[in-house]
Design an enzyme around this catalytic site. Structure first.
Site, PDB file in Angstrom:
ATOM      1  N   TYR A 111     -51.150 -23.026 -97.447  1.00 35.77           N
ATOM      2  CA  TYR A 111     -52.170 -23.792 -96.740  1.00 35.77           C
ATOM      3  C   TYR A 111     -52.871 -24.745 -97.698  1.00 35.77           C
ATOM      4  O   TYR A 111     -53.060 -25.931 -97.396  1.00 35.77           O
ATOM      5  CB  TYR A 111     -53.180 -22.844 -96.099  1.00 35.77           C
ATOM      6  CG  TYR A 111     -54.279 -23.552 -95.336  1.00 35.77           C
ATOM      7  CD1 TYR A 111     -54.055 -24.037 -94.051  1.00 35.77           C
ATOM      8  CD2 TYR A 111     -55.542 -23.724 -95.890  1.00 35.77           C
ATOM      9  CE1 TYR A 111     -55.047 -24.681 -93.342  1.00 35.77           C
ATOM     10  CE2 TYR A 111     -56.544 -24.366 -95.198  1.00 35.77           C
ATOM     11  CZ  TYR A 111     -56.296 -24.846 -93.919  1.00 35.77           C
ATOM     12  OH  TYR A 111     -57.291 -25.500 -93.235  1.00 35.77           O
ATOM     13  N   LYS A 147     -53.050 -28.898 -97.596  1.00 31.29           N
ATOM     14  CA  LYS A 147     -54.296 -29.647 -97.477  1.00 31.29           C
ATOM     15  C   LYS A 147     -54.530 -30.554 -98.680  1.00 31.29           C
ATOM     16  O   LYS A 147     -55.113 -31.638 -98.556  1.00 31.29           O
ATOM     17  CB  LYS A 147     -55.466 -28.685 -97.283  1.00 31.29           C
ATOM     18  CG  LYS A 147     -55.458 -28.008 -95.917  1.00 31.29           C
ATOM     19  CD  LYS A 147     -55.527 -29.008 -94.773  1.00 31.29           C
ATOM     20  CE  LYS A 147     -55.601 -28.339 -93.412  1.00 31.29           C
ATOM     21  NZ  LYS A 147     -55.695 -29.301 -92.290  1.00 31.29           N
TER      22      LYS A 147
END
Length: 233
Positions: free
Chosen positions: A140, A144
């Protein structure tokens, strides 16, 4: 800066906590229509909200969205996934899934809607995360961080076309995505209010909470200062 009064807004991931707030607050600020996009769109009790079936990882689905929502003036890339897991000994398929949804998806949407946004001199909002700047969040965090970089590049590419590109960064926020997180959380309404304020005032970045502002400001520090666990090496 981009006015929301009279705007037509498309929000991806519209069924989630942040997405619902983007839809609701856009209408509060005077948007005349909001496309509420999701893989399985729900019905809304407002004729100004148009449910839109959209898989951001599928080029054909994105192309259909452009055909149906060609009057969009503000695009909010909010859809994303979060699955726990490490990088070294984790599942590479999880990494691919994060990159496809959290990075490739926004880029597909932006490329497809670029002619529309250019004509409207509209706005693009990419919802990233405080974890764009913090290691330890596995796939994740990687996705990002990539979205942060992509957003900066998109801003430069679209600047001459009069398209405002806003990167939105936030810490843990009280949505279904963070249900298992035991930490202080932002109210989604506060986060979205800050983002829309940034859009209408011409901001390039929105740092939605104090912790995010602190982490953003720490990027120039040595890596050992940013990650105390490394200080003993």
């Amino acid at each position: 800066m981009t006015e929301l009064s009279g705007a037509t807004v498309l929000v991806t991931g519209a069924n989630g906590g942040l997405g619902t707030e983007f839809v609701r607050q856009a209408l509060e600020r005077g948007a005349t229509k909001v496309y509420a996009a999701a893989r399985r769109p729900r019905q809304w009790d407002d004729e100004r909200i148009v449910p839109l079936e959209l898989d951001v990882t599928d080029a054909a689905s994105v192309a259909r969205a452009v055909e149906l929502a060609g009057d969009t003036t503000v695009l909010v890339n909010n859809a994303g996934i979060l699955r726990p897991g490490r990088l070294v000994d984790g599942d590479v398929d999880a990494l691919r899934a994060h990159l496809e949804t959290n990075v490739v998806g926004p880029l597909l949407l932006t490329s497809a809607f670029a002619p529309v946004l250019r004509r409207a001199h509209g706005a693009l909002v990419n919802v990233a995360s405080i974890l764009s700047w913090l290691g330890g969040a596995g796939a994740y965090g990687v996705s990002k961080a990539a979205l942060w970089s992509a957003t900066d590049s998109l801003r430069l590419e679209l600047a001459d076309d009069g398209v405002q590109v806003v990167g939105a960064y936030l810490g843990y926020t009280d949505t279904a995505m963070t249900e298992g997180v035991d930490a202080p959380k932002n109210d989604p309404a506060d986060v979205v209010r800050a983002v829309w304020d940034g859009v209408v005032t011409g901001a390039h970045e929105v740092l939605a909470d104090e912790l995010t502002r602190q982490v953003r400001g720490s990027l120039g520090a040595p890596v050992e200062a940013r990650y105390p666990a490394l200080a003993g090496e």
